[in-house]
Scaffold this motif. Sequence first.
Motif, PDB file in Angstrom:
ATOM      1  N   LEU A  82      -2.777  -6.331  -2.115  1.00 33.96           N
ATOM      2  CA  LEU A  82      -3.245  -5.877  -3.419  1.00 33.96           C
ATOM      3  C   LEU A  82      -3.355  -7.079  -4.349  1.00 33.96           C
ATOM      4  O   LEU A  82      -2.488  -7.963  -4.339  1.00 33.96           O
ATOM      5  CB  LEU A  82      -2.264  -4.859  -4.020  1.00 33.96           C
ATOM      6  N   ALA A 107      -2.534  -4.797   4.375  1.00 34.63           N
ATOM      7  CA  ALA A 107      -3.437  -4.990   3.249  1.00 34.63           C
ATOM      8  C   ALA A 107      -2.716  -5.749   2.144  1.00 34.63           C
ATOM      9  O   ALA A 107      -1.484  -5.739   2.067  1.00 34.63           O
ATOM     10  CB  ALA A 107      -3.940  -3.646   2.725  1.00 34.63           C
ATOM     11  N   VAL A 125      -8.073  -4.419  -3.442  1.00 32.99           N
ATOM     12  CA  VAL A 125      -7.327  -4.358  -2.190  1.00 32.99           C
ATOM     13  C   VAL A 125      -8.195  -4.939  -1.091  1.00 32.99           C
ATOM     14  O   VAL A 125      -9.418  -4.781  -1.088  1.00 32.99           O
ATOM     15  CB  VAL A 125      -6.925  -2.902  -1.844  1.00 32.99           C
ATOM     16  N   VAL A 171       0.826  -1.207   0.000  1.00 31.95           N
ATOM     17  CA  VAL A 171       0.000   0.000   0.000  1.00 31.95           C
ATOM     18  C   VAL A 171       0.861   1.258   0.000  1.00 31.95           C
ATOM     19  O   VAL A 171       0.635   2.194  -0.774  1.00 31.95           O
ATOM     20  CB  VAL A 171      -0.963  -0.003   1.206  1.00 31.95           C
ATOM     21  N   ALA A 181       2.401   1.833  -3.353  1.00 29.97           N
ATOM     22  CA  ALA A 181       1.482   1.690  -4.488  1.00 29.97           C
ATOM     23  C   ALA A 181       1.737   2.679  -5.624  1.00 29.97           C
ATOM     24  O   ALA A 181       1.717   2.278  -6.795  1.00 29.97           O
ATOM     25  CB  ALA A 181       0.035   1.781  -4.012  1.00 29.97           C
ATOM     26  N   LEU A 221      -7.080   3.833  -3.185  1.00 26.04           N
ATOM     27  CA  LEU A 221      -6.422   3.627  -1.895  1.00 26.04           C
ATOM     28  C   LEU A 221      -6.425   4.913  -1.079  1.00 26.04           C
ATOM     29  O   LEU A 221      -6.642   4.893   0.142  1.00 26.04           O
ATOM     30  CB  LEU A 221      -4.990   3.133  -2.101  1.00 26.04           C
ATOM     31  N   GLN A 231      -7.974  -5.094   3.165  1.00 28.74           N
ATOM     32  CA  GLN A 231      -7.300  -4.731   4.412  1.00 28.74           C
ATOM     33  C   GLN A 231      -7.861  -5.592   5.540  1.00 28.74           C
ATOM     34  O   GLN A 231      -9.064  -5.841   5.609  1.00 28.74           O
ATOM     35  CB  GLN A 231      -7.540  -3.248   4.720  1.00 28.74           C
TER      36      GLN A 231
END
Length: 268
Positions: free
Chosen positions: A242, A240, A208, A185, A188, A231, A210
Amino acid sequence: MTASPMLHPVHLVGAGPGDPELLTLKAVRVLRQATVILIDDLVGERVLEEVLDGSALARPRIVHVGKRGGCASTPQAFIEKLLVREALAGEKVVRLKGGDPLVFGRAGEEIAALREAGVPVVVVNGITAGLAAVNALGTGWTDRRHAQGVMLVTGHAQPGASGPDWAAIGAAAATGITLVIYMGVAQAPQLVAQLLAAGLPAELPAGVVQHASTDHQRCGLSTLGGLVEMLHSQQFGSPAVLVIGHVLDAAALQALPLADPATALRTG
């Protein structure tokens, strides 16, 4: 060095993604037999509570050895020395890690340190967060209609390391590989830019999750081109996972209750 037959093996145990019901039977047994448990920050807060409640044995000593990217962490060398010290003192030691110990869990370093000290090691696998994440998104790592494989990647490089080769990773994803990115994250913007530069289309589905599988779980769906904005606008943070790839095109997504996915997981 040959391990002493008098030593109890150190168990490196995967706590799974957070839901205590996803622990293996072996993990529960080992935890209930432990006298010392070294626990990571990413272990679900309810895991030990539910496992140890009702155990007939004395409660073990709990040592918190947090490891979380971007935050103050217990030095890895200290953790390894503590594992060795407790094992050599005759304790029944469990090193409890979120997910699976062998998936970005530093297990290799700890196994090496224990073996060097002559301490036997047993790994107890757990469900990795990346698998719980795609399940929360209503799909899987692979689906023969959409993906022929999966690549697990860390977005958090070891200090001093150059980090993943996102151009090569993007080239692999273009062949029908699902990307599952842990600890990505914070990075990203950089990794998305490099994946786009590698030729992945901006409209490629991306998601995503979390706090996968916990009561605090949150999910989001977007595209690779819109991932960073999602995000930011929806304030996703760590921990989290992805997920990028055409598995997110799966028909199951149409019925996914994104507003309350944690509840949905517990209705089956």
